[in-house]
Design a protein around this motif. Structure first.
Motif, PDB file in Angstrom:
ATOM      1  N   MET A   1      13.357 -14.890 -12.334  1.00 35.24           N
ATOM      2  CA  MET A   1      13.706 -15.212 -10.739  1.00 35.24           C
ATOM      3  C   MET A   1      14.992 -14.599 -10.550  1.00 35.24           C
ATOM      4  N   THR A   2      15.065 -13.951  -9.323  1.00 34.76           N
ATOM      5  CA  THR A   2      16.312 -13.601  -8.740  1.00 34.76           C
ATOM      6  C   THR A   2      16.189 -14.115  -7.421  1.00 34.76           C
ATOM      7  N   GLU A   3      17.405 -13.920  -6.731  1.00 37.55           N
ATOM      8  CA  GLU A   3      17.707 -14.299  -5.226  1.00 37.55           C
ATOM      9  C   GLU A   3      17.522 -13.231  -4.428  1.00 37.55           C
TER      10      GLU A   3
END
Ligand SMILES: Cc1cc2nc3c(=O)[nH]c(=O)nc-3n(C[C@H](O)[C@H](O)[C@H](O)COP(=O)(O)O)c2cc1C
Length: 162
Positions: A1-3
């Motif tokens: 997960m990355t922003e």
């Protein structure tokens, strides 16, 4: 997960003012999330935050109008991006006229189109409004103007808390 920050920090797309009218209510806000999404038929999607006054009016609006701003139109961008219709009447501070089914067309914006809302697309904290273009402003004479882009307004604090 990355922003997704590394990717989106590199973007510098145009920003838009999207306006809506439903019954006697009018709304509009600055929008960075928008794109053409079909050529034949022509279709365009604008993404509205579910927190915004504009979203609540747009949900009931048959048409939305999408305006481009010139690079020097930072005051209009401040009005529509830095204030919320929950607190101020933006249309008392900007010249406009009613277009298709009352959809407000801003007098100072030369490049715009009005689209019929064909559907809404869940997208997380923003909802996409799928627009079928119905009418647009006249062609701009001469070279295209420099447009107001995300990099010009990224410092601006959004008028409605997310
Ligand atoms: C650079 C920038 C980009 C923005 N992009 C969007 C957007 O894509 N969609 C959206 O709903 N709001 C976006 N906003 C936030 C609204 O323009 C802002 O919260 C506005 O005050 C909402 O007004 P309203 O409550 O009258 O609808 C953006 C704001 C800024 C400063």
């Amino acid at each position: 997960m990355t922003e997704l920050h590394h990717f989106t920090d590199a973007l510098d797309g145009p920003v838009y003012v999207v306006t809506a009218a439903a019954g006697q209510e009018r709304a509009g806000c600055l929008v960075g999330f928008a794109s053409q999404c079909s050529i034949h038929p022509p279709r365009f999607v604008v993404w509205l935050s579910t927190a915004n006054h504009t979203y609540r009016v747009a949900r009931e609006a048959p048409y939305l109008t999408v305006h481009l701003l010139r690079r020097d139109q930072t005051e209009l961008a401040e009005l529509f991006g830095g204030e919320t219709g929950d607190r101020v009447d933006k249309f008392a501070r900007a010249a406009w006229r009613p277009g298709a089914e009352g959809s407000p067309v801003l007098a100072e914006a030369e490049i715009w189109f009005t689209g019929r809302v064909e559907g809404q697309i869940e997208g997380g904290d923003h909802v996409g409004f799928l627009l079928a273009p119905d009418r647009e402003g006249p062609p701009v004479e001469g070279p295209p103007p420099a447009l107001l882009r995300y990099g010009d307004v990224r410092h601006m604090e959004a008028g409605h808390p997310a």
